[in-house]
Design a protein around this motif. Structure first.
Motif, mmCIF file in Angstrom:
data_model
loop_
_atom_site.group_PDB
_atom_site.id
_atom_site.type_symbol
_atom_site.label_atom_id
_atom_site.label_comp_id
_atom_site.label_asym_id
_atom_site.label_seq_id
_atom_site.Cartn_x
_atom_site.Cartn_y
_atom_site.Cartn_z
ATOM 1 N N CYS A 26 0.749 -1.244 0.222
ATOM 2 C CA CYS A 26 0.240 -0.734 0.180
ATOM 3 C C CYS A 26 0.647 1.470 -0.148
ATOM 4 O O CYS A 26 2.159 1.154 -0.319
ATOM 5 N N ARG A 52 -3.310 3.663 0.036
ATOM 6 C CA ARG A 52 -4.275 3.519 -1.257
ATOM 7 C C ARG A 52 -2.966 2.100 -1.782
ATOM 8 O O ARG A 52 -2.575 1.977 -1.201
ATOM 9 N N ASP A 53 -4.520 1.121 -1.501
ATOM 10 C CA ASP A 53 -3.507 -0.065 -1.243
ATOM 11 C C ASP A 53 -3.728 -0.480 -2.967
ATOM 12 O O ASP A 53 -3.702 0.296 -3.920
ATOM 13 N N HIS A 63 -3.642 9.222 3.813
ATOM 14 C CA HIS A 63 -4.533 8.918 3.050
ATOM 15 C C HIS A 63 -3.989 7.775 2.799
ATOM 16 O O HIS A 63 -2.877 7.473 2.359
ATOM 17 N N GLU A 109 -9.256 2.543 -0.953
ATOM 18 C CA GLU A 109 -8.173 3.586 -0.765
ATOM 19 C C GLU A 109 -9.637 4.650 0.657
ATOM 20 O O GLU A 109 -10.442 4.340 0.739
#
Length: 162
Positions: A43, A55-56, A53, A72
């Motif tokens: 990620c 996000r994968d 933030h 995300e």
């Protein structure tokens, strides 16, 4: 330092030294987690407008925030991030001059995207173009049926060209 990831269950806190961090199993990642269930590039954590933030990156074992699998999500201080099966609490001070960012409308995301089975561009591009539907397939003709002549006549009528 922009914050830290605190392992739940014990261990040293991981300092977040840059505004964009790649998390994964590879030694080239900014945060290396050497566990077999962590993807090589699992990620990405990024500071956006004073808020972290996540996000994968299409990881095998997923990323969760507060127990919910996400592709995300913006993170609030104290949120729990689960990377594969490894849980961390994020600790940071958000920028007080910035309002919290708005999340993407959950109804704008297809169920396939939420399940991690489609990329955002795929789910929209695979829809058929607008226009008339393709003609229906004609029934397969079958040999004459002496037991049911009405069915045979109906099939013959349906397969006739106009």
């Amino acid at each position: 330092m922009y914050g830290q990831l605190i392992p739940i269950g014990g261990g040293d806190a991981i300092p977040m030294l840059k505004q964009k961090l790649l998390v994964g199993r590879r030694g080239s990642c900014d945060i290396t987690l050497e566990f077999p269930n962590i993807s090589s590039h699992h990620c990405e954590l990024e500071m956006i407008n004073g808020y972290w933030h996540v996000r994968d990156l299409n990881s095998s074992n997923g990323t969760k925030v507060n127990g919910e699998r996400v592709l995300e999500r913006f993170l609030q201080p104290g949120d729990t991030i689960t990377i594969a099966k490894h849980r961390f609490e994020i600790s940071y001070t958000p920028d007080p001059s910035q309002p919290p960012p708005e999340e993407r409308d959950p109804f704008a995301v297809s169920l396939m995207e939420k399940a991690g089975l489609a990329r955002p561009s795929e789910s929209r591009s695979r829809r058929p173009p607008p226009g008339p539907l393709p003609p229906a397939a004609r029934p397969v003709s079958k040999s004459s049926n002496d037991d049911n002549p009405e069915e045979d006549q109906a099939l013959k009528w349906l397969s006739e060209e106009d």
